[in-house]
Design an enzyme around this catalytic site. Structure first.
Site: not given
Lengths: 625, 385
Positions: A319-321
């Protein structure tokens, strides 16, 4: 002497000479036979006589303990009373087993196992009939020993894990040697001998096992030991010291609670793992004593997979990581600078497809640091198109994603970092631009394990030094060196500073996505990045009718919550990665866990707060975002 | 030669003192030497203890030597005259214990005489030789060559042989037949007749196989393939060979035989005592003992050839052959040359029976020597010399 007698006498004399010659020849044959046996074959028979007389008894070495970083034993040995049977010493195995069954429980399955063992092992090797006897059973067998030929009580070792499920995935467990694990080492054939089947017990099995001693004993024809001729002492197994901080491990595993989750805490300076938890877990002691079929079914059938170490085997879309990787790739490739600005209207159109930002109304104008802080999807769509999938993948690989990290635990998974070649090779189709967009926000094909995410984060905040994640810091007296000194990843400190600033803003900035998880204690502040990865694609109709809230979906369709972080923010020492399966949003479900874990980590080791990295870049003011 | 002495001379009795002087002391010394080796081995078999075997064996030996000397001093004509009586008595005893044994569940084949147990089958070994010696003593060579005269002695052999075979005691049966065969041979029975009998015997083997007890069959099979079942029936002979072979040239030393003292060697104080000797004293010890027996046998031959009466000759060589058969069968058995048939080694193996047979037999041989110049007419079994 008359004539008749003389004739008889002559015949007698002649024949007696003949007969004497025959007897002499036959006695000579005996002499020849003796010569053959004692001189010609003498050496062979000498060897056979020694084999008869001398028995080699193995002295199993005590298994080494496993200690946490402070020397607290987390795996040790206890005494275990068991019944063993030497098949060649009992006239009737079945009869003896019947008699034993009156004292200790032997069910049909066990009986089959015992008979198989007897058939498989040499007849003088004792076979375990039953283990974990209580005192009553030991006493009853001792009293009845005259009727139980070939049966004896044996005190063995039982592996014990005082902290049970809390460290199950790290330590693993030991169990009986299975047939395909036999190497010809007679130690493995000893009854009740156990080897590491998982975790550190498996990785360092040989060191923990030690070396068996030998005792040469003279035995008589009945197998009774007359005396010990010679003894070679073995080597007890070495203790293995882990980097795990037991107290922190306890805290982390309690903090994850009943969630299906994983957490890893790492020292960014050297890759030592201070805590690594995967919930739910199981009790490794149960494996030692033999699991029942139903217990096993329960463990295997549980939808939250207690047997899987999610921290190293769980592969999740980051995801956004993953935006940190994209940003770093963009800066390092020189495609943009940190001042690159993008207008976020809430979505981006590519061809005839519309790619949405998580914030429907859009973020407006954003710089890179702001985009990281607010996790703007549109900014990273734009960035990933500019950088391209291959350069993103290369950066990800550089940071340790997409391949295993040679952690000293079995079962590590590689995750997946896609690129054009990969797609062509595995799917046989060309890469779409749309897929670059999905990859740019850590969705689509991209998969990573929590271990990879924490290693990635640690290397981003330790000045770009390559670290080798590990759990073992000592075996016996020797310390394990985990650090690859001076092996940099070749990342510029300016680019890394941008990433760190972005992560600082995520938590400490005004608009950061993890603002709610801010650490207030001065000097302990953390930076990080939230991530929320979709388990299933949001369809057009759903989006039109309004996205269903996570809490309203069934558990297994909810998003995974992720957070990668580090602390202290101005002198990074610890990195953390949290994944809560189907936990919902990263900021709500994962970031608070990371906050609590990092506070506890720093509390437990206050001296380390003052040990910053030499090349730690200057921290910017918090005016942005 | 000896005939110069004339017929009247030998009618005179030899005085007791002269007889004692005539005793062959070298032979007695040899016998004592062999027995002494036996005592040492029994002492070793008991792990260096005179009890339970060595002491009792010595007592028996002392008694046996007394019996031997008494037998040696008895006028040889007494044996000649009493030959059939002795044979008949032995046969009756044999039948008696057979019947008693049958009733008593086959447990007992001997009569307890207190200091030793009399086995009629052992007594028969000597009685048969005495009886056959007397039978052939009365026959001229021409008589011997007539097949019909062989019917009676053949029955005299086969009757007791069949009895002991039924017990079942294969070893003794073989010894009875082989010993008698020797007397037949020395008496001048034609060679081809032996060939016929041996041929017929070989042809009988398949029939005999069915008569044998299971354990006897297994012993023979084990002998043929000892390694097939090393922990079962082949165990004894395999362990015996290991013990022998591991003794090497000089042996492991007195009281130091590992196979014997750790009980790998079965029956070490009885049938397998030779193995123990060869383990502890090696090839040197084994050949030494065989040599001593060889000397005793040589004395038997020499005495037989010097006897001036056919009865004495046949008796001396018949007994000598019995000793030879004991020694040969026992040693061949423990060295794995022939199947295990349970024949003890005379004078060495613990147990009174074989020792008593042997010492009485030695007494007979010495008696032949003492009375070597006594001339006995062919039909002089009665008072008519």
């Amino acid at each position: 002497m008359n004539q008749h007698d003389l004739v008889r006498y002559k015949v007698f004399t002649r024949r007696s000479l003949l007969f004497g010659g025959l007897q002499l020849a036959m006695l000579s044959a005996l002499g020849g036979r003796l010569y053959y046996l004692q001189v010609v074959q003498g050496d062979r028979y000498k060897m056979l006589a020694e084999e008869n007389r001398i028995n080699l008894r193995l002295l199993p070495p005590p298994r080494g303990r496993i200690l946490d970083r402070n020397g607290v034993p987390v795996a040790l040995n206890r005494q275990n009373y068991r019944v063993v049977l030497v098949s060649e010493q009992t006239p009737d195995v079945e009869h003896t087993l019947d008699a034993l069954a009156q004292i200790v429980p032997i069910d049909a399955d066990e009986r089959k196992r015992i008979q198989r063992d007897i058939g498989r092992k040499r007849s003088f090797v004792p076979v375990t009939v039953c283990e974990h006897l209580d005192w009553n059973q030991v006493a009853t067998i001792a009293v009845n020993s005259p009727e139980l030929a070939g049966v004896s009580i044996d005190v063995g070792e039982l592996r014990h894990y005082p902290y049970g499920p809390m460290l199950a995935h790290v330590i693993g467990y030991v169990a009986m040697v299975s047939e395909d694990e036999l190497t010809g080492d007679p130690l493995l054939e000893l009854p009740g001998f156990r080897i590491g089947k998982n975790g550190i017990e498996k990785t360092h099995d040989l060191e923990l096992r030690g070396r068996a001693g030998n005792s040469y004993v003279e035995v008589n024809a009945h197998g009774r030991v007359i005396r010990e001729l010679e003894r070679e002492d073995g080597q007890p197994g070495s203790d293995v010291t882990l980097s795990i901080d037991l107290g922190l491990q306890q805290f982390v595993s309690d903090r994850l609670g009943t969630e299906s989750a994983a957490a890893v805490v790492m020292d960014v300076t050297n890759g030592e793992i201070l805590a690594i938890a995967s919930t739910p877990s199981y009790d490794p002691n149960a494996f030692n004593q033999g699991l029942s079929r139903t217990q096993w079914q329960e463990l295997v059938g549980n939808p939250r997979h207690p047997l899987i170490n999610k921290a190293i085997s769980g592969q999740y879309p980051p995801g956004s990581t993953f935006k940190l990787v994209v940003a770093l790739a963009a800066l390092e490739s020189g495609v943009v600078t940190e001042s690159h600005r993008v207008w976020c209207p809430g979505h981006m159109t590519l061809g005839n497809r519309r790619f949405h930002c998580w914030k429907r109304g859009g973020h407006g104008h954003l710089t890179m640091v702001e985009a990281i802080a607010q996790s703007c999807d549109v900014y990273f769509y734009d960035l990933s198109l500019k950088v391209g999938i291959d350069r993103i993948a290369a950066m990800a690989n550089r940071l340790g994603l997409g391949s295993t990290l040679a952690l000293d635990l079995p079962g590590e998974h590689a995750g997946l970092i896609p690129n054009r070649d990969w797609k062509m090779a595995t799917r046989g189709r060309a890469w779409h631009k749309g897929e670059t967009l999905n990859a740019g926000i850590g969705q689509g094909y991209v998969l990573a394990t929590p271990l990879q995410l924490v290693t990635m984060t640690a290397q981003m905040v330790n000045g770009g030094r390559r670290i080798h994640p590990h759990l073992t810091i000592g075996i016996g007296q020797t310390a394990e060196e985990g650090l690859d000194p001076g092996n940099g990843l070749g990342l510029s400190s300016a680019s890394l500073a941008v990433i760190r600033r972005g992560m600082d803003e995520v938590v400490n900035g005004r608009h950061g996505t993890a603002g709610g998880a801010k650490i207030e204690e001065p000097g302990m502040e953390m930076g990080g990045k939230t991530g929320t990865s979709q388990v299933r694609r949001i369809s057009k109709s759903e989006r039109d009718s309004g996205v269903i809230k996570n809490e309203d979906k069934p558990w297994e369709e909810r998003d995974h919550a992720l957070f990668v972080g580090f602390a202290p923010v101005d002198a990074p020492r610890y990195a953390v990665a949290i994944v809560v399966e189907h936990g919902g949003g990263g900021s709500k479900a994962a970031a608070p866990i990371a906050r609590d874990v990092l506070i506890e980590t720093q509390r437990r080791d206050p001296s380390r707060r003052a040990a910053p990295l030499a090349e730690a870049p200057e921290r910017d003011s918090r005016s942005e975002g | 030669m000896a005939s110069l002495r004339g017929w009247g001379f030998e009618r005179e009795e030899i005085s007791l003192l002269d007889k004692v002087k005539q005793l062959n002391f070298t032979l007695i010394l040899l016998i004592v030497a062999i027995a002494a080796i036996g005592f040492a081995m029994l002492y070793s078999a008991a792990n260096g203890d005179i009890d339970p075997w060595a002491r009792r064996q010595m007592i028996r030996f002392a008694v046996g030597v007394g019996v031997m000397i008494c037998v040696a001093l008895v006028d040889i004509r007494v044996w000649l005259r009493g030959a059939y009586v002795i044979y008949g008595a032995a046969l009756i005893l044999l039948i008696a214990v057979e019947i008693i044994g049958e009733i008593g569940m086959g447990a007992q084949r001997w009569i307890d005489l207190g200091f030793f147990q009399l086995q009629p089958s052992e007594l028969m070994k000597l009685a048969l030789v005495i009886a056959l010696a007397r039978y052939f003593h009365a026959l001229t060579l021409e008589d011997v060559r007539r097949p019909t005269v062989l019917i009676v002695p053949t029955l005299m052999v086969l009757t007791p042989a069949a009895m002991v075979l039924r017990q079942p005691d294969l070893g003794t049966a073989v010894m009875l037949m082989a010993g008698s065969g020797a007397v037949f041979f020395l008496a001048g029975v034609r060679m081809w007749k032996f060939a016929v009998v041996i041929g017929a015997g070989l042809a009988m083997i398949p029939v005999a196989w069915h008569v044998l007890e299971d354990y006897q069959k297994s012993r023979i099979l084990t002998f043929l393939h000892p390694e097939a079942d090393p922990l079962g029936a082949g165990y004894h002979i395999l362990q015996s060979k290991i013990a022998l072979g591991s003794g090497g040239v000089l042996g492991k030393g007195f009281l130091a035989g590992t196979q014997s003292h750790l009980n790998f060697l079965p029956e070490k104080q009885t049938d397998f005592i030779f193995t123990m000797l060869a383990e502890e004293f090696g090839l040197v010890g084994g050949l030494g003992l065989i040599g001593l027996y060889g000397l005793v046998l040589a004395y038997g031959f020499a005495i037989a050839v010097r006897s001036r009466n056919q009865f004495g000759r046949l008796l001396a060589l018949g007994v000598t052959t019995t000793l030879f058969l004991y020694v040969f069968i026992n040693i061949a058995m423990v060295t794995g040359l022939i199947p295990v048939v349970g024949v003890p080694l005379p004078l060495l193996s613990y147990g009174g029976t074989a020792m008593m047979t042997m010492l009485a037999g030695m007494g007979l041989i010495m008696g032949v020597y003492v009375h070597r110049d006594v001339m006995i007419r062919r039909h002089g079994a009665a008072d008519d010399f």
